[in-house]
Design an enzyme around this catalytic site. Sequence first.
Site, PDB file in Angstrom:
ATOM      1  N   HIS A  57       0.814  -1.219   0.000  1.00 18.35           N
ATOM      2  CA  HIS A  57       0.000   0.000   0.000  1.00 18.35           C
ATOM      3  C   HIS A  57       0.849   1.272   0.000  1.00 18.35           C
ATOM      4  O   HIS A  57       0.342   2.358  -0.287  1.00 18.35           O
ATOM      5  CB  HIS A  57      -0.904  -0.010   1.232  1.00 18.35           C
ATOM      6  CG  HIS A  57      -2.189   0.744   1.051  1.00 18.35           C
ATOM      7  ND1 HIS A  57      -2.876   0.812  -0.140  1.00 18.35           N
ATOM      8  CD2 HIS A  57      -2.941   1.454   1.931  1.00 18.35           C
ATOM      9  CE1 HIS A  57      -3.964   1.520   0.009  1.00 18.35           C
ATOM     10  NE2 HIS A  57      -4.029   1.941   1.252  1.00 18.35           N
ATOM     11  N   ASN A 103      -6.604   8.512   4.053  1.00 16.30           N
ATOM     12  CA  ASN A 103      -7.940   9.094   3.922  1.00 16.30           C
ATOM     13  C   ASN A 103      -8.006  10.588   4.187  1.00 16.30           C
ATOM     14  O   ASN A 103      -9.087  11.174   4.165  1.00 16.30           O
ATOM     15  CB  ASN A 103      -8.936   8.354   4.816  1.00 16.30           C
ATOM     16  CG  ASN A 103      -8.538   8.368   6.274  1.00 16.30           C
ATOM     17  OD1 ASN A 103      -7.506   8.923   6.634  1.00 16.30           O
ATOM     18  ND2 ASN A 103      -9.352   7.752   7.104  1.00 16.30           N
ATOM     19  N   ASP A 128      -1.221   2.845  -5.292  1.00 14.52           N
ATOM     20  CA  ASP A 128      -1.266   1.413  -5.566  1.00 14.52           C
ATOM     21  C   ASP A 128      -2.604   1.081  -6.207  1.00 14.52           C
ATOM     22  O   ASP A 128      -3.565   1.829  -6.079  1.00 14.52           O
ATOM     23  CB  ASP A 128      -1.094   0.624  -4.273  1.00 14.52           C
ATOM     24  CG  ASP A 128      -2.189   0.942  -3.261  1.00 14.52           C
ATOM     25  OD1 ASP A 128      -2.321   2.127  -2.901  1.00 14.52           O
ATOM     26  OD2 ASP A 128      -2.918   0.028  -2.836  1.00 14.52           O
ATOM     27  N   ASN A 149      -9.227   5.306  -1.066  1.00 10.11           N
ATOM     28  CA  ASN A 149      -9.585   6.387  -0.144  1.00 10.11           C
ATOM     29  C   ASN A 149      -8.692   7.615  -0.250  1.00 10.11           C
ATOM     30  O   ASN A 149      -9.106   8.732   0.053  1.00 10.11           O
ATOM     31  CB  ASN A 149      -9.603   5.880   1.296  1.00 10.11           C
ATOM     32  CG  ASN A 149     -10.892   5.151   1.614  1.00 10.11           C
ATOM     33  OD1 ASN A 149     -11.857   5.215   0.866  1.00 10.11           O
ATOM     34  ND2 ASN A 149     -10.908   4.449   2.729  1.00 10.11           N
TER      35      ASN A 149
END
Length: 224
Positions: A57, A103, A128, A149
């Site tokens: 990530h 986020n 990613d 997000n």
Amino acid sequence: MIKWISNLISSPQIEDNTANMKPEVHEHKKNNIESVSNKFLIVGLGNIGAEYVNTRHNIGFKIVDFLAKKEGINFETVKLGALAEYKFKGRTFLLLKPNTYMNLSGKAVQYWMDKEKIPLENILIITDDLNLSFGTIRIRQKGSDGGHNGLKNINLVLNTQNYARFRFGISDEFKKGKQVDYVLGDWDDTEKTALPERLEVASEIIKSFGTAGLENTMTAFNGK
């Protein structure tokens, strides 16, 4: 951040002799315009913390880290993130790693766009993508958040989705119910072996974005 990881991360002529007049441009203003057009904000998305450094990530962080290390430049802790300045062929690339978690990525992007007076077309967001096989590259000039997000928050804060994004495939080789563990997990041995070459290509994409332009970069690198 991917959806299922919600908590992590002409005015008329007055006199005949005015026809050939040109607007006056003060030198400092001219230089400022030039500096803005040659400045680019490259944002690698990721999560802060040692436990996330080598996770799938965090490929956005990893790509800008790779370029910085290759070019011998360092990141400095700044408001809302870490920033490194890279100069190449008359362009200035500001490499940004937000420290807001996925986020809330839009907050850092907006702040540094405003502070450095960087136009939207000079922004590149690196993320990613589970829907692409490992190392696959997809560059677009706009689009939806695709369930990510980080992009979702950037879209919300900037009130647009018309900005360039560079998606790096991490594939979806996980068992049912193991998505979070997979995305926040380390690369496997095969991926680790292939990563250096993929990171090299990714660094060239960043430079191409600022020098050759988005369209040419998409043509040259998409699917590579």
